[in-house]
Motif scaffolding. Structure first.
Motif, PDB file in Angstrom:
ATOM      1  N   ILE A  48      -0.862   6.774  -3.703  1.00 42.42           N
ATOM      2  CA  ILE A  48      -1.814   5.922  -2.981  1.00 42.42           C
ATOM      3  C   ILE A  48      -3.202   6.115  -3.570  1.00 42.42           C
ATOM      4  N   TYR A  55       4.487   3.700   4.622  1.00 43.07           N
ATOM      5  CA  TYR A  55       3.050   3.947   4.694  1.00 43.07           C
ATOM      6  C   TYR A  55       2.510   4.108   6.127  1.00 43.07           C
ATOM      7  N   ARG A  83       0.852  -1.196   0.000  1.00 44.70           N
ATOM      8  CA  ARG A  83       0.000   0.000   0.000  1.00 44.70           C
ATOM      9  C   ARG A  83       0.885   1.241   0.000  1.00 44.70           C
ATOM     10  N   GLY A  84       0.782   1.990  -1.061  1.00 44.24           N
ATOM     11  CA  GLY A  84       1.481   3.264  -1.094  1.00 44.24           C
ATOM     12  C   GLY A  84       2.899   3.140  -1.607  1.00 44.24           C
TER      13      GLY A  84
END
Lengths: 228, 108
Positions: free
Chosen positions: B64, B92, A48-49
Protein backbone atom coordinates in the motif's frame (compact mmCIF):
# COMPACT_ATOMS: atom_id res chain seq x y z
CA UNK A 1 29.20 -47.18 22.02
CA UNK A 2 27.20 -46.50 18.89
CA UNK A 3 24.39 -45.07 21.06
CA UNK A 4 26.84 -42.75 22.77
CA UNK A 5 28.11 -41.55 19.41
CA UNK A 6 24.59 -40.86 18.16
CA UNK A 7 23.86 -38.96 21.35
CA UNK A 8 27.02 -36.87 21.02
CA UNK A 9 26.14 -36.32 17.36
CA UNK A 10 22.72 -34.91 18.32
CA UNK A 11 24.21 -32.67 20.98
CA UNK A 12 26.74 -31.27 18.52
CA UNK A 13 24.38 -30.89 15.57
CA UNK A 14 21.83 -28.84 17.56
CA UNK A 15 24.06 -25.84 18.28
CA UNK A 16 25.81 -26.24 14.91
CA UNK A 17 22.53 -25.76 13.05
CA UNK A 18 21.86 -22.56 14.99
CA UNK A 19 25.40 -21.37 14.24
CA UNK A 20 24.98 -22.25 10.56
CA UNK A 21 21.86 -20.07 10.45
CA UNK A 22 23.94 -17.17 11.71
CA UNK A 23 26.77 -17.86 9.27
CA UNK A 24 24.65 -17.90 6.13
CA UNK A 25 26.12 -15.21 3.87
CA UNK A 26 24.09 -12.16 2.74
CA UNK A 27 24.11 -13.57 -0.83
CA UNK A 28 22.67 -16.88 0.42
CA UNK A 29 19.98 -15.03 2.39
CA UNK A 30 19.06 -13.03 -0.72
CA UNK A 31 18.71 -16.27 -2.71
CA UNK A 32 16.53 -17.85 -0.03
CA UNK A 33 14.36 -14.74 -0.02
CA UNK A 34 14.01 -14.78 -3.83
CA UNK A 35 13.06 -18.46 -3.77
CA UNK A 36 10.18 -17.84 -1.33
CA UNK A 37 8.94 -14.37 -2.17
CA UNK A 38 6.37 -14.73 -4.91
CA UNK A 39 5.58 -11.28 -6.26
CA UNK A 40 2.47 -12.66 -8.01
CA UNK A 41 0.80 -13.64 -4.70
CA UNK A 42 -0.16 -10.01 -4.16
CA UNK A 43 -3.39 -11.12 -5.78
CA UNK A 44 -5.60 -9.55 -8.39
CA UNK A 45 -5.20 -5.84 -8.62
CA UNK A 46 -7.44 -4.11 -6.11
CA UNK A 47 -8.13 -0.44 -6.05
CA UNK A 48 -6.29 0.10 -2.77
CA UNK A 49 -3.81 -2.30 -1.31
CA UNK A 50 -2.56 -5.65 -2.49
CA UNK A 51 -2.91 -8.29 0.18
CA UNK A 52 -0.89 -11.50 0.32
CA UNK A 53 -2.89 -14.69 1.08
CA UNK A 54 -3.31 -15.58 4.79
CA UNK A 55 -1.20 -18.74 4.40
CA UNK A 56 1.59 -16.93 2.52
CA UNK A 57 5.09 -17.90 3.68
CA UNK A 58 6.95 -15.28 1.64
CA UNK A 59 6.67 -12.67 4.37
CA UNK A 60 8.41 -15.01 6.82
CA UNK A 61 11.28 -15.53 4.35
CA UNK A 62 11.49 -11.75 4.04
CA UNK A 63 11.67 -11.30 7.81
CA UNK A 64 14.33 -14.02 8.19
CA UNK A 65 16.40 -12.50 5.38
CA UNK A 66 16.17 -9.03 6.93
CA UNK A 67 17.40 -10.35 10.26
CA UNK A 68 19.96 -12.76 8.78
CA UNK A 69 21.54 -10.05 6.64
CA UNK A 70 21.38 -7.37 9.37
CA UNK A 71 23.45 -9.74 11.57
CA UNK A 72 26.36 -9.19 9.16
CA UNK A 73 26.36 -5.42 9.76
CA UNK A 74 28.95 -3.59 7.62
CA UNK A 75 29.94 -6.76 5.76
CA UNK A 76 26.48 -6.92 4.20
CA UNK A 77 26.83 -3.54 2.48
CA UNK A 78 28.74 -4.84 -0.61
CA UNK A 79 26.28 -7.65 -1.46
CA UNK A 80 23.34 -5.30 -0.83
CA UNK A 81 24.70 -2.63 -3.16
CA UNK A 82 25.14 -5.35 -5.82
CA UNK A 83 21.52 -6.43 -5.26
CA UNK A 84 20.45 -2.79 -5.58
CA UNK A 85 22.23 -2.56 -8.93
CA UNK A 86 21.51 -5.98 -10.42
CA UNK A 87 18.55 -7.55 -8.60
CA UNK A 88 14.94 -7.85 -9.66
CA UNK A 89 12.39 -5.50 -8.08
CA UNK A 90 11.64 -7.49 -4.85
CA UNK A 91 15.39 -7.92 -4.23
CA UNK A 92 16.10 -4.22 -4.86
CA UNK A 93 13.32 -3.23 -2.41
CA UNK A 94 14.74 -5.59 0.23
CA UNK A 95 18.29 -4.29 -0.33
CA UNK A 96 17.22 -0.64 -0.05
CA UNK A 97 15.23 -1.41 3.13
CA UNK A 98 18.25 -3.17 4.69
CA UNK A 99 20.63 -0.38 3.74
CA UNK A 100 18.36 1.82 5.86
CA UNK A 101 18.84 -0.46 8.87
CA UNK A 102 22.59 -0.46 8.18
CA UNK A 103 22.85 3.34 8.42
CA UNK A 104 25.29 5.02 8.78
CA UNK A 105 27.40 2.28 7.15
CA UNK A 106 25.42 2.32 3.90
CA UNK A 107 26.99 4.23 0.97
CA UNK A 108 25.15 7.44 0.27
CA UNK A 109 26.17 7.51 -3.43
CA UNK A 110 24.56 4.16 -4.20
CA UNK A 111 21.31 5.17 -2.49
CA UNK A 112 21.28 8.59 -4.17
CA UNK A 113 21.82 6.95 -7.57
CA UNK A 114 18.97 4.49 -6.91
CA UNK A 115 16.68 7.32 -5.84
CA UNK A 116 17.47 9.13 -9.10
CA UNK A 117 17.60 6.28 -11.59
CA UNK A 118 15.61 3.26 -10.44
CA UNK A 119 12.47 2.81 -12.52
CA UNK A 120 10.51 1.19 -9.66
CA UNK A 121 8.82 3.62 -7.28
CA UNK A 122 8.97 1.25 -4.27
CA UNK A 123 12.73 0.87 -4.65
CA UNK A 124 13.07 4.68 -4.79
CA UNK A 125 10.83 5.00 -1.72
CA UNK A 126 12.99 2.66 0.39
CA UNK A 127 16.13 4.38 -0.93
CA UNK A 128 14.95 7.79 0.26
CA UNK A 129 14.00 6.29 3.65
CA UNK A 130 17.50 4.79 3.88
CA UNK A 131 19.07 8.16 3.07
CA UNK A 132 17.00 9.81 5.80
CA UNK A 133 18.08 7.15 8.29
CA UNK A 134 21.76 8.01 7.68
CA UNK A 135 21.63 11.25 9.65
CA UNK A 136 24.53 13.60 10.27
CA UNK A 137 24.36 15.61 7.05
CA UNK A 138 21.72 17.99 5.80
CA UNK A 139 19.97 16.30 2.88
CA UNK A 140 18.40 19.44 1.42
CA UNK A 141 20.91 19.72 -1.41
CA UNK A 142 20.78 16.00 -2.27
CA UNK A 143 16.99 15.80 -2.21
CA UNK A 144 16.01 19.14 -3.77
CA UNK A 145 16.42 17.90 -7.37
CA UNK A 146 14.41 14.80 -6.49
CA UNK A 147 11.59 16.90 -5.01
CA UNK A 148 11.50 18.73 -8.31
CA UNK A 149 11.59 15.67 -10.59
CA UNK A 150 9.96 12.83 -8.65
CA UNK A 151 6.57 11.94 -10.14
CA UNK A 152 5.37 9.33 -7.62
CA UNK A 153 3.20 10.83 -4.88
CA UNK A 154 4.31 8.36 -2.20
CA UNK A 155 8.00 8.87 -2.92
CA UNK A 156 7.35 12.63 -2.74
CA UNK A 157 5.84 12.10 0.70
CA UNK A 158 8.87 10.13 1.88
CA UNK A 159 11.17 12.85 0.51
CA UNK A 160 9.29 15.19 2.85
CA UNK A 161 9.79 12.82 5.85
CA UNK A 162 13.51 12.60 5.08
CA UNK A 163 13.82 16.40 4.99
CA UNK A 164 11.60 16.81 8.06
CA UNK A 165 13.99 14.77 10.23
CA UNK A 166 16.84 17.13 9.26
CA UNK A 167 20.16 15.61 10.36
CA UNK A 168 18.74 13.15 12.89
CA UNK A 169 19.45 9.63 11.74
CA UNK A 170 18.04 6.28 12.68
CA UNK A 171 17.73 5.43 16.35
CA UNK A 172 20.68 3.16 17.21
CA UNK A 173 18.39 0.74 19.04
CA UNK A 174 16.47 0.04 15.84
CA UNK A 175 19.01 -2.29 14.20
CA UNK A 176 19.53 -4.02 17.55
CA UNK A 177 15.80 -4.74 17.89
CA UNK A 178 15.97 -6.65 14.58
CA UNK A 179 19.25 -8.46 15.25
CA UNK A 180 18.19 -9.55 18.72
CA UNK A 181 14.72 -10.70 17.68
CA UNK A 182 14.15 -14.39 18.46
CA UNK A 183 13.05 -15.94 15.16
CA UNK A 184 11.18 -18.66 17.09
CA UNK A 185 8.61 -15.93 17.85
CA UNK A 186 7.63 -15.68 14.18
CA UNK A 187 3.85 -15.95 13.80
CA UNK A 188 3.60 -17.28 17.37
CA UNK A 189 0.44 -15.39 18.49
CA UNK A 190 -2.29 -18.04 18.88
CA UNK A 191 -5.79 -17.60 20.31
CA UNK A 192 -6.09 -19.43 23.65
CA UNK A 193 -2.36 -19.13 24.42
CA UNK A 194 -0.46 -16.40 26.26
CA UNK A 195 -0.08 -13.37 23.97
CA UNK A 196 3.62 -12.99 23.05
CA UNK A 197 5.04 -10.19 25.17
CA UNK A 198 6.75 -7.18 23.60
CA UNK A 199 8.20 -3.81 24.41
CA UNK A 200 7.81 -0.88 22.01
CA UNK A 201 8.41 2.85 22.15
CA UNK A 202 5.45 5.16 21.48
CA UNK A 203 5.54 8.25 19.26
CA UNK A 204 5.67 10.27 22.50
CA UNK A 205 8.90 8.50 23.50
CA UNK A 206 7.33 6.49 26.32
CA UNK A 207 8.04 2.75 26.44
CA UNK A 208 5.15 0.28 26.72
CA UNK A 209 5.31 -3.41 27.58
CA UNK A 210 2.29 -5.63 26.94
CA UNK A 211 2.79 -7.55 30.21
CA UNK A 212 2.50 -4.29 32.21
CA UNK A 213 -1.27 -4.54 31.69
CA UNK A 214 -1.50 -8.10 33.02
CA UNK A 215 -3.76 -8.35 36.07
CA UNK A 216 -5.06 -4.82 35.41
CA UNK A 217 -6.75 -4.42 32.04
CA UNK A 218 -7.60 -6.21 28.85
CA UNK A 219 -5.67 -4.88 25.84
CA UNK A 220 -6.92 -4.30 22.31
CA UNK A 221 -3.99 -4.41 19.88
CA UNK A 222 -4.62 -2.74 16.54
CA UNK A 223 -1.96 -3.19 13.84
CA UNK A 224 -2.17 -0.49 11.20
CA UNK A 225 -0.14 0.00 8.01
CA UNK A 226 0.29 3.74 8.61
CA UNK A 227 -3.25 5.04 8.12
CA UNK A 228 -5.03 7.07 10.81
CA UNK B 1 -11.62 5.78 16.29
CA UNK B 2 -13.36 8.00 18.88
CA UNK B 3 -16.28 5.52 19.09
CA UNK B 4 -13.81 2.73 19.60
CA UNK B 5 -12.12 4.59 22.46
CA UNK B 6 -15.42 5.17 24.27
CA UNK B 7 -16.23 1.45 23.91
CA UNK B 8 -12.86 0.51 25.37
CA UNK B 9 -13.21 2.84 28.35
CA UNK B 10 -16.58 1.27 29.21
CA UNK B 11 -14.90 -2.14 29.27
CA UNK B 12 -11.75 -1.11 31.15
CA UNK B 13 -9.65 -2.07 28.14
CA UNK B 14 -6.49 -0.37 26.92
CA UNK B 15 -5.99 0.36 23.22
CA UNK B 16 -2.48 -0.02 21.80
CA UNK B 17 -2.01 0.91 18.16
CA UNK B 18 1.05 -0.46 16.37
CA UNK B 19 2.46 1.40 13.37
CA UNK B 20 5.25 -0.20 11.29
CA UNK B 21 7.19 3.04 10.82
CA UNK B 22 9.89 5.10 12.44
CA UNK B 23 8.64 7.98 14.58
CA UNK B 24 9.44 10.42 11.74
CA UNK B 25 6.87 9.23 9.29
CA UNK B 26 4.32 8.48 12.04
CA UNK B 27 4.60 12.06 13.32
CA UNK B 28 4.51 13.42 9.79
CA UNK B 29 1.33 11.48 9.01
CA UNK B 30 -0.30 12.82 12.18
CA UNK B 31 0.77 16.36 11.33
CA UNK B 32 -0.63 15.96 7.83
CA UNK B 33 -3.98 14.94 9.34
CA UNK B 34 -3.90 18.01 11.58
CA UNK B 35 -2.78 16.34 14.82
CA UNK B 36 0.20 16.72 17.12
CA UNK B 37 1.68 13.62 18.74
CA UNK B 38 0.30 14.84 22.07
CA UNK B 39 -3.26 14.99 20.65
CA UNK B 40 -3.46 11.24 20.30
CA UNK B 41 -4.93 9.85 23.50
CA UNK B 42 -3.89 6.25 22.95
CA UNK B 43 -0.33 4.97 22.69
CA UNK B 44 0.87 4.90 19.08
CA UNK B 45 3.61 2.28 19.27
CA UNK B 46 6.31 2.17 16.62
CA UNK B 47 7.58 -1.11 15.20
CA UNK B 48 9.90 0.04 12.39
CA UNK B 49 11.76 -3.28 12.06
CA UNK B 50 8.42 -5.11 12.23
CA UNK B 51 9.61 -7.68 14.79
CA UNK B 52 6.40 -7.41 16.85
CA UNK B 53 4.37 -7.37 13.63
CA UNK B 54 6.12 -10.60 12.54
CA UNK B 55 5.53 -12.15 15.98
CA UNK B 56 1.82 -11.46 15.53
CA UNK B 57 1.91 -12.74 11.93
CA UNK B 58 1.03 -9.51 10.14
CA UNK B 59 4.37 -8.17 8.79
CA UNK B 60 5.02 -7.45 5.10
CA UNK B 61 1.67 -8.68 3.85
CA UNK B 62 0.13 -5.67 2.21
CA UNK B 63 1.36 -3.48 -0.58
CA UNK B 64 0.00 0.00 0.00
CA UNK B 65 1.22 3.50 -0.77
CA UNK B 66 4.13 1.81 -2.57
CA UNK B 67 5.26 0.20 0.71
CA UNK B 68 5.40 -3.40 1.88
CA UNK B 69 3.42 -2.88 5.06
CA UNK B 70 1.47 -4.68 7.77
CA UNK B 71 -1.72 -6.57 7.17
CA UNK B 72 -4.32 -4.65 9.23
CA UNK B 73 -5.24 -6.77 12.25
CA UNK B 74 -6.96 -6.59 15.64
CA UNK B 75 -6.14 -8.75 18.67
CA UNK B 76 -7.69 -8.86 22.14
CA UNK B 77 -5.60 -9.91 25.14
CA UNK B 78 -7.52 -10.58 28.37
CA UNK B 79 -6.50 -9.42 31.87
CA UNK B 80 -4.52 -12.65 32.37
CA UNK B 81 -2.43 -12.03 29.27
CA UNK B 82 -4.16 -14.71 27.19
CA UNK B 83 -4.85 -13.97 23.53
CA UNK B 84 -8.61 -14.28 23.16
CA UNK B 85 -9.40 -12.80 19.74
CA UNK B 86 -7.50 -12.43 16.48
CA UNK B 87 -8.71 -10.94 13.24
CA UNK B 88 -6.21 -10.58 10.43
CA UNK B 89 -7.68 -8.66 7.50
CA UNK B 90 -8.08 -10.39 4.15
CA UNK B 91 -9.09 -7.24 2.31
CA UNK B 92 -8.14 -3.62 2.68
CA UNK B 93 -11.18 -2.52 4.70
CA UNK B 94 -11.71 -5.77 6.66
CA UNK B 95 -11.70 -4.64 10.31
CA UNK B 96 -13.99 -5.23 13.29
CA UNK B 97 -16.51 -2.51 14.10
CA UNK B 98 -16.57 -0.90 17.59
CA UNK B 99 -19.69 -3.03 18.25
CA UNK B 100 -17.85 -6.23 17.35
CA UNK B 101 -14.94 -5.28 19.62
CA UNK B 102 -17.40 -4.48 22.43
CA UNK B 103 -19.06 -7.88 21.96
CA UNK B 104 -15.67 -9.60 22.21
CA UNK B 105 -14.81 -7.64 25.35
CA UNK B 106 -18.18 -8.66 26.87
CA UNK B 107 -17.14 -12.29 26.50
CA UNK B 108 -13.98 -11.92 28.59
Amino acid sequence: MRKTLVLIGCLVIGPLTAAAEQQRSPAEWLDRFSASWDETTWGPSQRRGYMRPLDDKGWQARMLALRGIALHGKDAVGPLVRALEEGDVPRRILAAQLLGYLAPDAPREALTKTLRDDDDSAVRLYAVDALGMQGGTDLTETLAPRQRDERNRDVQKHLAYALDRKTQGMDATLRRSLVEWDTALMNSAKVGSPAPDFELVAATGKTYRLSDFRGKQAVVLVFIYGDT
Amino acid sequence: MRDKLATLQEHNAQLLVIDPHESWSAKYLLKESGFETSDVNFPLLLDPTQTVSATYGVAFQMRIHTEVSNRPATFIVDQNGILRYARRATTYGDRPTPQQIAAELEKL
